[in-house]
Motif scaffolding. Structure first.
Motif, short mmCIF file in Angstrom:
data_model
loop_
_atom_site.label_atom_id
_atom_site.label_comp_id
_atom_site.label_asym_id
_atom_site.label_seq_id
_atom_site.Cartn_x
_atom_site.Cartn_y
_atom_site.Cartn_z
N LEU A 162 0.85 -1.16 0.11
CA LEU A 162 -0.21 0.15 -0.18
C LEU A 162 0.85 1.37 0.06
N ASN A 163 2.41 0.68 0.45
CA ASN A 163 3.11 2.67 0.66
C ASN A 163 3.94 2.91 -0.90
N ARG A 164 4.02 1.66 -1.56
CA ARG A 164 4.01 1.87 -2.49
C ARG A 164 2.53 1.91 -4.37
N ALA A 165 1.42 1.73 -3.44
CA ALA A 165 0.39 1.91 -3.81
C ALA A 165 0.38 3.46 -4.81
N PHE A 166 0.96 4.07 -4.65
CA PHE A 166 0.77 5.59 -5.64
C PHE A 166 2.61 6.51 -6.08
N VAL A 167 3.23 5.26 -5.63
CA VAL A 167 4.63 5.96 -5.56
C VAL A 167 4.83 6.19 -7.03
N ALA A 168 4.33 5.62 -7.68
CA ALA A 168 4.74 6.35 -9.24
C ALA A 168 4.12 7.35 -9.84
N GLU A 169 2.55 7.58 -9.26
CA GLU A 169 1.82 8.70 -9.57
C GLU A 169 2.73 10.17 -9.15
N SER A 170 2.83 9.64 -7.33
CA SER A 170 4.16 10.57 -6.60
C SER A 170 5.12 11.41 -7.64
N LYS A 171 5.95 10.30 -7.98
CA LYS A 171 7.47 10.64 -8.37
C LYS A 171 6.96 10.96 -9.46
N ASN A 172 5.63 10.69 -10.35
CA ASN A 172 6.12 11.77 -11.92
C ASN A 172 5.26 12.22 -11.58
N ASP A 173 4.93 12.74 -10.91
CA ASP A 173 3.86 13.97 -10.32
C ASP A 173 2.26 13.58 -11.90
N THR A 174 2.02 12.53 -11.57
CA THR A 174 0.92 11.98 -12.80
C THR A 174 -0.44 11.72 -12.01
N ILE A 175 -0.84 11.70 -10.19
CA ILE A 175 -1.23 12.11 -9.89
C ILE A 175 -3.21 13.25 -10.09
N PHE A 176 -2.19 14.26 -10.72
CA PHE A 176 -2.79 15.32 -11.54
C PHE A 176 -2.94 15.01 -12.53
N ALA A 177 -2.86 14.51 -13.34
CA ALA A 177 -3.18 13.60 -14.44
C ALA A 177 -4.18 12.95 -14.15
N LEU A 178 -4.42 11.66 -13.02
CA LEU A 178 -5.45 10.74 -13.20
C LEU A 178 -6.43 11.51 -13.21
N ASN A 179 -6.28 13.10 -12.34
CA ASN A 179 -7.36 13.64 -11.58
C ASN A 179 -8.10 14.29 -12.75
N ILE A 180 -7.76 14.46 -13.83
CA ILE A 180 -8.47 15.65 -15.11
C ILE A 180 -8.26 14.76 -16.29
N ALA A 181 -8.03 13.37 -15.94
CA ALA A 181 -8.68 12.50 -17.10
C ALA A 181 -9.74 12.33 -17.13
N PRO A 182 -10.14 12.45 -18.86
CA PRO A 182 -11.80 11.76 -18.44
C PRO A 182 -12.63 10.77 -18.44
N ILE A 183 -12.33 10.00 -17.30
CA ILE A 183 -13.04 9.27 -16.62
C ILE A 183 -12.93 8.99 -15.08
N ASP A 184 -14.21 8.85 -14.52
CA ASP A 184 -15.00 8.42 -13.07
C ASP A 184 -13.52 8.23 -12.13
N ALA A 185 -13.10 9.40 -11.22
CA ALA A 185 -12.30 9.01 -9.86
C ALA A 185 -12.99 7.67 -9.50
N SER A 186 -13.61 7.01 -9.29
CA SER A 186 -13.68 5.59 -8.83
C SER A 186 -13.70 4.70 -9.14
N SER A 187 -13.47 4.75 -11.19
CA SER A 187 -12.75 4.27 -10.83
C SER A 187 -10.99 3.51 -11.30
N VAL A 188 -10.53 5.00 -10.99
CA VAL A 188 -8.80 4.52 -9.86
C VAL A 188 -8.67 3.96 -8.73
N TYR A 189 -9.51 4.53 -7.62
CA TYR A 189 -10.05 3.50 -6.88
C TYR A 189 -10.16 2.15 -6.93
N LEU A 190 -11.16 1.42 -7.52
CA LEU A 190 -11.42 0.61 -8.36
C LEU A 190 -10.39 -0.39 -8.46
#
Length: 226
Positions: free
Chosen positions: A69-97
């Protein structure tokens, strides 16, 4: 569409892990080390040590899962892609799933290897007639742990001390879950005659899973906006 996007995210995470094997490798090594330490600390041949096995199983799950779990969002944090996931044309709940599914599969793989290793070192004779019950407890316990952990991992990933904050947030929340699955596991492994008691604990854990998964599904979008 929601399920399709979630499957794509899970597939991408699992494919990345398949190439690097960094997370699952660390989870397996740590879980095996925990088993070895306990096997040296307690004499596996003593009868009363067998009573510790249900607790040891969930120690493996919790600490192995915590690494994942500690590494679940490591790639997104290091590459700053969490913002990209947030603005992507997909439901945020699908990221959680998707994240839940990937973490769930990785932890199940660790359990599939580490738990038989635990039984082997402690010379535990498992009654196969209760194998289905035992697997059910593992599945619902792991699902609840991952559902809560993925939500809180997303929250802690946005801080500078995610590795420290996640356990502080997660352990109090999953305490009812761990009590329930440990008690149910103890019944199936050591006192199968008390089957009704185990069923009560399973019902409690099942209710917890529904509540925590629904909370994660509904709240993930708002957590990502924090």
């Amino acid at each position: 569409m929601l399920i399709k996007d979630a499957l794509k995210i899970a597939k991408n995470d699992l494919y990345t892990e398949w190439k690097t094997k960094a997370t699952i490798g660390a989870m397996l090594i740590f879980s095996m080390l925990v088993v070895l330490v306990f096997s040296f600390a307690f004499d596996p041949m003593r009868a009363n040590v067998q009573a510790l096995i249900p607790g040891l199983i969930w120690v493996l799950v919790v600490f192995g899962g915590m690494l994942g779990l500690n590494r679940a969002f490591v790639a997104e944090s290091k590459n700053d892609t969490i913002f990209a996931l947030n603005i992507a044309p997909i439901d945020a709940s699908s990221v959680y799933l998707g994240k839940c599914l990937a973490n769930f599969i990785l932890l199940l793989i660790v359990e599939l290897i580490a738990i038989p290793f635990l039984f082997l070192l402690f010379d535990y004779k498992f009654d196969l007639s209760y194998l289905g019950h035992f697997i059910l407890v593992l599945l619902i316990g792991t699902f609840g742990f991952i559902s809560a952990g993925t939500l809180l991992a997303a929250l802690s990933a946005q801080t500078k001390s995610a590795e420290m904050i996640l356990p502080l947030l997660l352990f109090p929340i999953v305490s009812p879950l761990l009590i329930g699955v440990t008690q149910a596991t103890k019944v199936f492994l050591n006192s199968p005659e008390n089957l009704s008691s185990a069923i009560s604990w399973i019902q409690l854990v099942g209710a917890y899973d529904v509540i925590i998964f629904a909370a994660g599904f509904l709240l993930y979008e708002y957590i990502q906006e924090v």
